[in-house]
Design a protein around this motif. Structure first.
Motif, PDB file in Angstrom:
ATOM      1  N   GLY A   1     124.888 102.690  36.563  1.00 18.33           N
ATOM      2  CA  GLY A   1     126.241 102.835  37.115  1.00 18.33           C
ATOM      3  C   GLY A   1     126.435 104.161  37.830  1.00 18.33           C
ATOM      4  O   GLY A   1     127.546 104.492  38.230  1.00 18.33           O
ATOM      5  N   GLY A   2     125.365 104.905  38.019  1.00 19.83           N
ATOM      6  CA  GLY A   2     125.476 106.188  38.717  1.00 19.83           C
ATOM      7  C   GLY A   2     125.704 106.026  40.207  1.00 19.83           C
ATOM      8  O   GLY A   2     126.310 106.880  40.852  1.00 19.83           O
TER       9      GLY A   2
ATOM     10  N   PRO B   1     129.765 104.995  42.866  1.00 19.63           N
ATOM     11  CA  PRO B   1     130.655 105.975  43.517  1.00 19.63           C
ATOM     12  C   PRO B   1     129.982 106.651  44.710  1.00 19.63           C
ATOM     13  O   PRO B   1     130.645 106.933  45.722  1.00 19.63           O
ATOM     14  N   ILE B   2     128.682 106.885  44.626  1.00 16.73           N
ATOM     15  CA  ILE B   2     127.966 107.555  45.709  1.00 16.73           C
ATOM     16  C   ILE B   2     127.938 106.663  46.950  1.00 16.73           C
ATOM     17  O   ILE B   2     128.115 107.129  48.079  1.00 16.73           O
TER      18      ILE B   2
ATOM     19  N   CYS C   1     130.203 104.580  47.728  1.00 17.01           N
ATOM     20  CA  CYS C   1     131.554 104.704  48.312  1.00 17.01           C
ATOM     21  C   CYS C   1     131.635 105.939  49.199  1.00 17.01           C
ATOM     22  O   CYS C   1     132.271 105.919  50.254  1.00 17.01           O
ATOM     23  N   GLY C   2     130.992 107.012  48.759  1.00 15.13           N
ATOM     24  CA  GLY C   2     131.015 108.243  49.551  1.00 15.13           C
ATOM     25  C   GLY C   2     130.312 108.080  50.883  1.00 15.13           C
ATOM     26  O   GLY C   2     130.784 108.584  51.911  1.00 15.13           O
ATOM     27  N   ALA C   3     129.189 107.374  50.888  1.00 20.20           N
ATOM     28  CA  ALA C   3     128.483 107.125  52.145  1.00 20.20           C
ATOM     29  C   ALA C   3     129.354 106.262  53.053  1.00 20.20           C
ATOM     30  O   ALA C   3     129.439 106.485  54.268  1.00 20.20           O
TER      31      ALA C   3
ATOM     32  N   THR D   1     132.284 103.106  36.124  1.00 21.98           N
ATOM     33  CA  THR D   1     132.103 103.605  37.491  1.00 21.98           C
ATOM     34  C   THR D   1     132.006 102.458  38.490  1.00 21.98           C
ATOM     35  O   THR D   1     132.482 102.569  39.613  1.00 21.98           O
TER      36      THR D   1
ATOM     37  N   GLU E   1     135.579 101.207  39.019  1.00 18.66           N
ATOM     38  CA  GLU E   1     136.336 102.216  39.778  1.00 18.66           C
ATOM     39  C   GLU E   1     135.891 102.213  41.238  1.00 18.66           C
ATOM     40  O   GLU E   1     136.709 102.322  42.153  1.00 18.66           O
ATOM     41  N   ALA E   2     134.587 102.119  41.437  1.00 19.63           N
ATOM     42  CA  ALA E   2     134.055 102.190  42.800  1.00 19.63           C
ATOM     43  C   ALA E   2     134.430 100.940  43.597  1.00 19.63           C
ATOM     44  O   ALA E   2     134.769 101.032  44.784  1.00 19.63           O
TER      45      ALA E   2
ATOM     46  N   LEU F   1     138.008 101.401  44.573  1.00 19.60           N
ATOM     47  CA  LEU F   1     138.153 102.434  45.609  1.00 19.60           C
ATOM     48  C   LEU F   1     137.702 101.901  46.969  1.00 19.60           C
ATOM     49  O   LEU F   1     138.380 102.083  47.986  1.00 19.60           O
TER      50      LEU F   1
END
Lengths: 339, 330
Positions: B117-118, B121-122, B124-126, B152, B155-156, B159
Motif C-alpha cells: 500500500g506504499g 499515494p505516490i 496520485c502525486g505523479a 492508503t 485514501e488514494a 483523492l
C-alpha cells in the motif's frame, strides 16, 4: 543595493516566503487541509475560507488559484504521499501537515517513501518537497495537538529538519527549504505566529544547516530551538543582571546540525545548557549533549545541563501545561548550577 | 481491439522475458547467489505487459514488492536489474535497493515497494504533476489484493477521484495476501466493485488473458489521458511461486495449481496468435531463443560485476548534506 525591511509577523513572513516562491517557480504548489479552505463553494472560490487553521496561507489562493493551492481531504497519508510522488516527477510541493502530532497517520509516506526513495533508487531520484507542520505547547490544545516531535524526524536519514524562531529566519529558511532538492521538514511553532520582527522585502535564503548566535556572551552557551530561543534570551537577560553573560545559539536546523557553531561557542564559554521543548529521550537536546561530550570534552569545565519538557505527553490544564514548557526560571537555575 | 503486429511481438517478448527472468532468479536464489529475499511474478505476466503496452517512458508506474515484472514491462534494462538483485555496483539502483525497491525513474518506474500500500499515494502525486503541468502523462498504480485492504489505497483512490487525476489503479488479485485467501480478507464479493465508492469505473478482468488486460487497460488509460479521472481494474491471476522464495505454499493444493497452470498467460497467447495466424511459430521460437540469450547475458553481467565499495553506503542519501554527518563517528 538597498534592502527595505518591514516589521512582519512570523505568520506573515511564512506567507510571504510561499508567495514569492510560487511567483518565481510555477512548479511550487501548496496542498493540505484547508490551506485555502472552502473548495468548490462558489462565493469564496477566489479568496478561500481559512488559509490554514491559523491563517498562515491566507489569500494565496486569490493569487495562485485552486489549481496550485489545493484543499485536501483529511487523508494525510494520501496527500503527503502525493507530495512525494509529485516531487519525484517534477513539482516542488509544499504540503501542510496541520499539527505535527498527526504524523502517526502518514509516517510511512514520510519516512519509508519520501525520505528513502533517493537512496533506494541509487541516487536517480530527488524528492524536493517541504512538509510544513505546526509544533508546540502553550495553546491549551493538549495531548494530540501540542507536541514538538522534531527529534523523530531529525533521527531519520533522508530528511532535513529546520525550526525557525524568528520571522526573518522563518522566511529565509522556508525559501531555502522550497529550493532545496531534498525533503525538508519545516517546523512552525504555533506560539510564534504573532511574534513580529524585521523582515527584508524580496527573496533571501537562510542556509539550511547553519545555526545563528542570537546573543553573544562569554560565560555559558545556551543552545536553543524554536520558541525556546526566546526563553533562552529572556533567561540570558536575567542572568546578565547577575553578571553572567550567556551566549544564545539558535540551532535553526536540526538536520543537518551545525556542529561547528555549537563547538566553537562551547570552546569560548566552556559551559553548556541546552533548552528544548521536545521530550527528552533520544532528543536533539540529548544529541547536542553527546556532541559536547564526544567532540567538545576538552572544552567542558562543567557538566552539560538539559532543560527540556518532561517525558510525558503535553497536558491540558494551564497549571500542568506551564509545568511542561521550559521556563526562563528553569534555564536560569540550570546555568547557576554550572557557572 | 486490433493490436498491431509489432505490438504483438513486443507483448510476447516481454511476457517471455519476465518468465525467464523470474525462473532464473529462482534458480540463482536457490543456489545461494542472491542476498536478501525475492518475490517472483511468474504467472502474472499478462497484467504488467497488457497494461504497460499502452505506456511510454514519460508515463509513470508505481509497483509492489513483486516488482520485477513491472520493471521489465516498463522497459527497465534487464542486465542492470539482474545486477541489482546480485547487489552489484552496476545494478540499476547501484546495489542500494535490491529486489524490493528496484526502480528506474528514467523509465518512469517509481519503484517496487517494500510497504504494502506504499505506492498508491505516490501514483496520485505523479498524476497530480501531469495535471498541474497540463501534460498527457498518466500514472499506473499496481497493487496486490493485500494492498486493497490498506487505508492508503482507499485514501488514494478517493483523492484521485475528487481531483480527477490521470491515475489507473491495477489491482493484481493473485488470490492470496501472503498465505491469506482474498475471500477471507476482502469483505466485498470482488475488489473491482469497490470503485463504486469512489465514483470511478471498476472492471474485473481475467489477468491471465493478455488481450483482455490490454483492452481494459487501454480504455482506462485513454480515459485518464482525456482528463476524465481514475479507473480501478481488478486483474485475477495466479502466482506460480510462493509469496517469497522459500514459502512452502502449504495453503494451496496441487489441484488448484494444476488448474491455474492450464490457463498459463504465455501459453494462451501463443495459442491465440497461432490459431489466428497473427504470428508464426518460427517467430515466437526465435523470440524465445533471444530471450534465453538475454537472460544468460544478464546473469553473466551480474556475476562479473563488482560489489559496490563499502563507503558507497554514504552516498545518495541526500542531494546535499555534510558527509561527515552521514559517516557520523564511523
Amino acid at each position: 543595493m538597498v534592502v527595505t525591511t518591514r516589521v512582519l509577523s512570523y505568520r506573515q513572513a511564512i506567507n510571504e516566503a510561499l508567495r514569492l516562491e510560487m511567483r518565481r517557480d510555477p512548479t511550487v504548489i501548496l496542498m493540505g487541509e484547508d490551506v485555502a479552505g472552502g473548495a468548490t463553494i462558489k462565493h469564496i472560490e477566489q479568496e478561500g475560507a481559512w488559509g490554514g487553521p491559523l491563517g498562515v496561507t491566507k489569500s494565496l489562493v486569490s493569487e495562485f488559484g485552486r489549481q496550485r493551492v489545493l484543499d485536501t481531504p483529511i487523508s494525510e497519508a494520501a496527500f503527503i504521499g502525493a507530495a512525494v510522488g509529485a516531487a519525484v516527477t517534477g513539482l516542488r510541493p509544499v504540503a501542510e501537515l496541520m499539527f505535527v502530532d498527526f504524523f502517526g497517520v502518514c509516517m510511512d509516506q514520510i519516512f519509508n517513501q519520501g525520505a528513502k526513495l533517493r537512496y533506494m533508487f541509487g541516487g536517480k531520484a530527488k524528492v524536493p518537497m517541504v512538509i510544513r507542520t505546526m509544533i508546540g505547547a502553550g495553546f491549551g490544545a493538549a495531548g494530540q495537538h501540542s507536541g514538538c516531535h522534531y527529534s523523530v524526524f531529525a533521527h531519520m536519514p533522508g530528511l532535513k529538519a529546520v525550526a525557525p524562531a524568528t520571522p526573518y529566519d522563518a522566511k529565509g529558511l522556508l525559501i531555502a527549504a522550497i529550493r532545496d532538492d531534498d525533503p525538508v521538514m519545516f517546523f512552525e511553532h504555533k506560539m510564534l505566529y504573532d511574534m513580529t520582527g524585521e523582515v527584508p522585502e524580496g527573496d533571501y535564503v537562510v542556509p539550511i544547516g547553519k545555526a545563528d548566535v542570537k546573543r553573544e556572551g562569554s560565560d555559558v552557551t545556551i543552545v536553543a530551538i524554536s520558541r525556546m530561543v526566546h526563553i533562552a534570551l529572556e533567561a540570558a537577560k536575567r542572568l546578565s543582571g547577575e553578571g553572567i553573560e550567556a551566549e544564545v545559539v539558535d540551532l535553526r536546523s536540526l538536520s543537518p546540525l551545525d556542529e561547528d557553531a555549537v563547538l566553537s561557542s562551547l570552546a569560548k564559554t566552556r559551559r553548556l545548557v541546552v533548552v528544548d521543548e521536545d521530550n527528552p529521550r533520544c532528543s536533539v537536546a540529548a544529541d547536542i549533549a553527546a556532541l559536547a561530550v564526544d567532540k567538545g570534552f576538552d572544552y567542558l569545565d562543567a557538566p552539560v545541563k538539559l532543560v527540556t519538557a518532561p517525558h510525558t505527553p503535553v497536558p491540558f490544564s494551564p497549571s500542568l501545561e506551564r509545568y511542561y514548557i521550559p521556563t526562563p526560571e528553569r534555564v536560569v537555575a540550570a546555568v547557576r548550577e554550572i557557572v | 481491439m486490433e493490436i498491431p503486429r509489432e505490438k504483438l511481438r513486443w507483448i510476447y517478448e516481454r511476457m517471455v522475458l519476465i518468465r525467464a527472468f523470474e525462473d532464473r532468479v529462482a534458480q540463482e536464489f536457490a543456489a545461494g547467489k542472491l542476498p536478501g529475499f525475492v518475490h517472483l511474478y511468474a504467472g502474472e505476466e499478462a497484467i504488467a505487459v497488457g497494461v504497460c503496452a499502452h505506456l511510454t517512458d514519460r508515463d509513470y508506474i508505481t509497483s509492489t514488492h513483486r516488482g520485477h515484472g513491472h520493471c521489465i514491462a516498463k522497459g527497465v534494462d534487464v542486465k542492470a536489474m539482474m545486477a541489482e538483485l546480485f547487489g552489484k555496483a552496476t545494478g540499476v539502483c547501484k546495489g542500494k535497493g535490491g529486489s524490493m525497491h528496484i526502480a528506474d525513474v528514467d523509465k518512469g518506474m517509481l519503484g517496487a515497494n517494500g510497504i504494502v500500500g506504499g505506492g498508491p499515494p505516490i501514483a496520485c502525486g505523479a498524476g497530480l504533476m501531469a495535471k498541474t503541468l497540463g501534460t498527457d502523462q498518466v500514472a499506473v498504480c499496481f497493487l496486490g489484493d493485500g494492498a486493497a485492504e490498506q487505508g492508503t489505497t482507499h485514501e488514494a483512490m478517493n483523492l484521485a477521484a475528487i481531483w480527477k487525476l490521470p491515475v489507473v489503479f491495477v489491482c493484481e488479485n493473485n488470490l492470496y495476501a501472503e498465505s491469506t485467501p482474498w475471500t477471507y480478507h476482502c469483505a466485498a464479493p470482488d475488489i473491482a466493485s469497490r470503485a463504486a465508492a469512489y465514483d470511478m469505473p471498476g472492471v474485473l478482468v481475467d489477468g491471465t488473458d493478455v488481450f483482455a488486460v490490454y483492452e481494459a487497460a487501454g480504455e482506462a488509460i485513454a480515459r485518464a489521458r482525456r482528463g476524465e479521472g481514475p479507473t480501478l481494474l481488478e486483474c485475477r491471476a495466479f502466482r506460480y511461486y510462493g509469496h517469497f522464495q522459500g514459502d512452502a505454499v502449504s495453503y494451496r493444493t496441487p489441484e488448484e495449481e494444476a488448474a491455474y497452470r492450464q490457463r498459463d498467460p504465455i501459453q494462451r497467447f501463443r495459442e491465440t496468435v497461432l490459431s489466428q495466424g497473427l504470428l508464426s511459430e518460427d517467430e515466437l521460437d526465435a523470440i524465445d531463443a533471444a530471450v534465453q540469450h538475454e537472460i544468460s547475458e544478464a546473469v553473466r553481467f551480474a556475476e562479473s560485476s563488482p560489489l559496490p565499495p563499502p563507503e558507497d553506503c554514504l552516498t545518495d542519501v541526500y542531494v546535499s548534506y555534510p558527509v561527515e554527518q552521514l559517516a557520523f563517528r564511523h
